[in-house]
Design a protein around this motif. Structure first.
Motif, mmCIF file in Angstrom:
data_model
loop_
_atom_site.group_PDB
_atom_site.id
_atom_site.type_symbol
_atom_site.label_atom_id
_atom_site.label_comp_id
_atom_site.label_asym_id
_atom_site.label_seq_id
_atom_site.Cartn_x
_atom_site.Cartn_y
_atom_site.Cartn_z
ATOM 1 N N ASN A 5 0.827 -1.196 0.000
ATOM 2 C CA ASN A 5 0.000 0.000 0.000
ATOM 3 C C ASN A 5 0.863 1.248 0.000
ATOM 4 O O ASN A 5 2.025 1.215 0.417
ATOM 5 C CB ASN A 5 -0.956 0.012 1.201
ATOM 6 C CG ASN A 5 -0.209 -0.026 2.527
ATOM 7 O OD1 ASN A 5 0.360 0.980 2.936
ATOM 8 N ND2 ASN A 5 -0.186 -1.189 3.188
ATOM 9 N N SER A 6 0.265 2.341 -0.477
ATOM 10 C CA SER A 6 1.021 3.585 -0.623
ATOM 11 C C SER A 6 1.411 4.162 0.721
ATOM 12 O O SER A 6 2.435 4.836 0.847
ATOM 13 C CB SER A 6 0.192 4.597 -1.425
ATOM 14 O OG SER A 6 -1.039 4.848 -0.780
ATOM 15 N N GLY A 7 0.605 3.942 1.774
ATOM 16 C CA GLY A 7 0.942 4.455 3.099
ATOM 17 C C GLY A 7 2.257 3.905 3.598
ATOM 18 O O GLY A 7 3.100 4.636 4.137
ATOM 19 N N GLU A 8 2.470 2.606 3.418
ATOM 20 C CA GLU A 8 3.739 1.997 3.818
ATOM 21 C C GLU A 8 4.879 2.529 2.971
ATOM 22 O O GLU A 8 5.988 2.769 3.471
ATOM 23 C CB GLU A 8 3.631 0.463 3.673
ATOM 24 C CG GLU A 8 4.867 -0.293 4.119
ATOM 25 C CD GLU A 8 5.107 -0.230 5.623
ATOM 26 O OE1 GLU A 8 6.215 -0.579 6.052
ATOM 27 O OE2 GLU A 8 4.192 0.188 6.366
ATOM 28 N N SER A 9 4.599 2.763 1.682
ATOM 29 C CA SER A 9 5.635 3.308 0.790
ATOM 30 C C SER A 9 6.039 4.712 1.220
ATOM 31 O O SER A 9 7.227 5.068 1.221
ATOM 32 C CB SER A 9 5.116 3.341 -0.652
ATOM 33 O OG SER A 9 4.839 2.038 -1.102
ATOM 34 N N ILE A 10 5.053 5.522 1.608
ATOM 35 C CA ILE A 10 5.353 6.881 2.057
ATOM 36 C C ILE A 10 6.163 6.851 3.345
ATOM 37 O O ILE A 10 7.113 7.624 3.523
ATOM 38 C CB ILE A 10 4.040 7.672 2.246
ATOM 39 C CG1 ILE A 10 3.356 7.890 0.895
ATOM 40 C CG2 ILE A 10 4.300 9.005 2.927
ATOM 41 C CD1 ILE A 10 1.997 8.539 0.986
ATOM 42 N N MET A 342 5.542 0.555 -6.939
ATOM 43 C CA MET A 342 4.798 1.489 -6.108
ATOM 44 C C MET A 342 5.693 2.097 -5.038
ATOM 45 O O MET A 342 5.671 3.309 -4.781
ATOM 46 C CB MET A 342 3.611 0.785 -5.452
ATOM 47 C CG MET A 342 2.872 1.635 -4.420
ATOM 48 S SD MET A 342 2.052 3.090 -5.133
ATOM 49 C CE MET A 342 0.652 2.295 -5.930
ATOM 50 N N GLN A 343 6.529 1.262 -4.407
ATOM 51 C CA GLN A 343 7.393 1.738 -3.327
ATOM 52 C C GLN A 343 8.354 2.818 -3.806
ATOM 53 O O GLN A 343 8.416 3.912 -3.237
ATOM 54 C CB GLN A 343 8.191 0.567 -2.739
ATOM 55 C CG GLN A 343 9.196 0.998 -1.682
ATOM 56 C CD GLN A 343 10.116 -0.143 -1.258
ATOM 57 O OE1 GLN A 343 9.853 -1.308 -1.559
ATOM 58 N NE2 GLN A 343 11.192 0.205 -0.571
ATOM 59 N N PHE A 344 9.077 2.547 -4.891
ATOM 60 C CA PHE A 344 10.103 3.493 -5.332
ATOM 61 C C PHE A 344 9.496 4.722 -6.034
ATOM 62 O O PHE A 344 10.033 5.820 -5.924
ATOM 63 C CB PHE A 344 11.108 2.779 -6.241
ATOM 64 C CG PHE A 344 12.114 1.972 -5.473
ATOM 65 C CD1 PHE A 344 13.297 2.544 -5.035
ATOM 66 C CD2 PHE A 344 11.856 0.647 -5.158
ATOM 67 C CE1 PHE A 344 14.220 1.805 -4.306
ATOM 68 C CE2 PHE A 344 12.773 -0.099 -4.433
ATOM 69 C CZ PHE A 344 13.954 0.476 -3.994
ATOM 70 N N THR A 345 8.375 4.506 -6.740
ATOM 71 C CA THR A 345 7.716 5.659 -7.361
ATOM 72 C C THR A 345 7.176 6.597 -6.290
ATOM 73 O O THR A 345 7.284 7.829 -6.404
ATOM 74 C CB THR A 345 6.562 5.192 -8.267
ATOM 75 O OG1 THR A 345 7.072 4.310 -9.261
ATOM 76 C CG2 THR A 345 5.904 6.387 -8.951
ATOM 77 N N THR A 346 6.594 6.018 -5.249
ATOM 78 C CA THR A 346 6.066 6.839 -4.154
ATOM 79 C C THR A 346 7.181 7.583 -3.438
ATOM 80 O O THR A 346 7.025 8.742 -3.041
ATOM 81 C CB THR A 346 5.294 5.958 -3.154
ATOM 82 O OG1 THR A 346 4.259 5.260 -3.834
ATOM 83 C CG2 THR A 346 4.694 6.795 -2.039
#
Length: 417
Positions: A5-10, A342-346
């Motif tokens: 999820n994006s929250g973890e990525s942020i 998703m992780q690196f893009t975020t």
């Protein structure tokens, strides 16, 4: 545990920033400069636009200006313009009888800044230099939306007998009298003549605002005949025409043109030797100027954002290399290519978003500082545009590093030291 999820990525993006503060700061420097440029320049443009709109409104609505050449020029007048016949009081009186016309004023002025000699205004031992002298008809009160701090306008009777009365502008009165209101009824000397002050104008609006002096606030206004006693050599009138409503604007303009062409005996094949303009001409000219400035702003800020984007791509590629083993571990426990992307893009987008927020904050501080000199107003639209632009840069320049990380072979990544 896969990053899903994006929250973890942020959260991981912020962890990366905290662990590499200096490197991250240098990376987003281009983003900060680009967004700061957008905020600073747009604040100046927005503030000046508001002042121009306010200035145009202060001239009053339903107004035409008539002069022998354009009142607003971006270049020096041509010899043909300079040789055009000057407007006359008779032409102004002819316009006053046109249908739809409420009032007409013919005026002229003497500006010591452009002509030799500065007679100034004296009261006792005090003197104000550089004062603009202006003569108008008694109908001035009807053609312009004037605001008096004290006193009154001159009457038609005073204008007819060329009475020695004068209305001082704000700064002129402020330098001679304290308080300003006490100026009414006093006698001042101008050009060796004695004049009774019957009114004081309020401060006028200035396009550039700030603490600088507005030349229009150092002015003395007389009845036309009184002015010509001081400067009989002046005969270059400008005419203001007030019409009743927007419904008759086109009709009044056509009628003014017909009257002037008839009075000047112009043949059908001859061009006009006069110009009819209105306050909205200022707005149109200013829009053209600010349009060019806006393009310059976009070009400069885009350059800064592109430089920042290259820096973000570079740092993200370095980050992928440093975290190769970590990527291998994540893939081994179930993270998909989409999770890694998703992780690196975020992370890249978050990095640029922080740079955008810093740029907005610095731009806001610069706007506050500029208000001491210019009418700067921070623009919500350009602030949002700058922030979204920085996020877009992070997304675009972060895709390749994210793609590279997502396509690493998990076995080779786990062997990486």
């Amino acid at each position: 545990m896969p990053i899903s999820n994006s929250g973890e990525s942020i959260r991981m993006a912020f962890d990366t920033l905290r662990n590499n503060k200096l490197r991250s700061g240098l990376t987003v420097l281009g983003i900060v400069i680009g967004v700061t440029t957008v905020i600073a320049i747009s604040s100046i443009i927005n503030g000046l636009n508001n002042n121009v709109s306010s200035l145009v409104s202060s001239f009053g609505t339903n107004l035409f200006w008539v002069y022998r050449m354009p009142l607003i020029q971006t270049s020096r007048p041509s010899p043909e313009m300079l040789n055009r016949p000057k407007l006359t009081v008779q032409e102004a009186e002819d316009m006053a009888h046109l249908p739809g016309v409420v009032a007409v004023d013919a005026g002229m002025r003497y500006n010591p800044a452009f002509q030799p000699g500065d007679i100034g205004v004296r009261y006792g031992k005090k003197k104000v230099a550089g004062t603009i002298l202006q003569g108008d008809m008694a109908s001035l009160a009807q053609t312009e939306d004037l605001h008096l701090l004290a006193g009154r306008m001159f009457t038609p009777e005073e204008a007819n007998r060329h009475a020695n009365v004068v209305i001082l502008s704000h700064d002129t009165a402020a330098q001679l009298f304290d308080p300003i209101q006490s100026a009414v009824g006093k006698e001042v000397q101008i050009g060796g003549e004695v004049f009774t002050v019957i009114g004081v104008f309020d401060k006028t609006k200035s396009v550039f605002g700030g603490s600088g002096k507005n030349p229009e606030d150092n002015k003395a206004t007389f009845p036309d005949g009184t002015f010509r006693k001081l400067h009989p050599e002046e005969d270059d009138y400008f005419i203001e025409v007030k019409y009743s409503s927007d419904k008759v604007k086109a009709l009044v303009q056509d009628e003014i043109e017909s009257v002037l062409r008839r009075d000047r005996r112009l043949r059908a094949d001859q061009p006009d030797n006069f110009v009819i303009s209105s306050p909205d001409a200022i707005t149109r000219l200013w829009t053209q100027i600010t349009g060019g400035i806006a393009l310059f702003m976009v070009a400069i800020s885009s350059l800064g954002l592109m430089v920042g984007g290259v820096g973000v791509m570079n740092i993200m590629l370095v980050s992928v290399t440093e975290r190769t083993r970590e990527i291998g571990v994540r893939k081994a426990i179930g993270a998909t290519r989409g999770n890694i992307m998703m992780q690196f893009t975020t992370e890249a987008t978050t990095l640029c978003a922080i740079g955008g927020l810093i740029g907005i904050a610095i731009g806001g501080l610069i706007t506050l500082a500029l208000r001491l000199m210019l009418p700067a107003t921070m623009s919500t639209f350009w602030s949002l545009t700058g922030f979204l632009g920085s996020c877009a840069i992070g997304l675009v320049f972060g895709i390749y590093p994210a793609w590279k990380a997502a396509h690493l072979d998990p076995i080779e990544a786990l062997r990486y030291e």
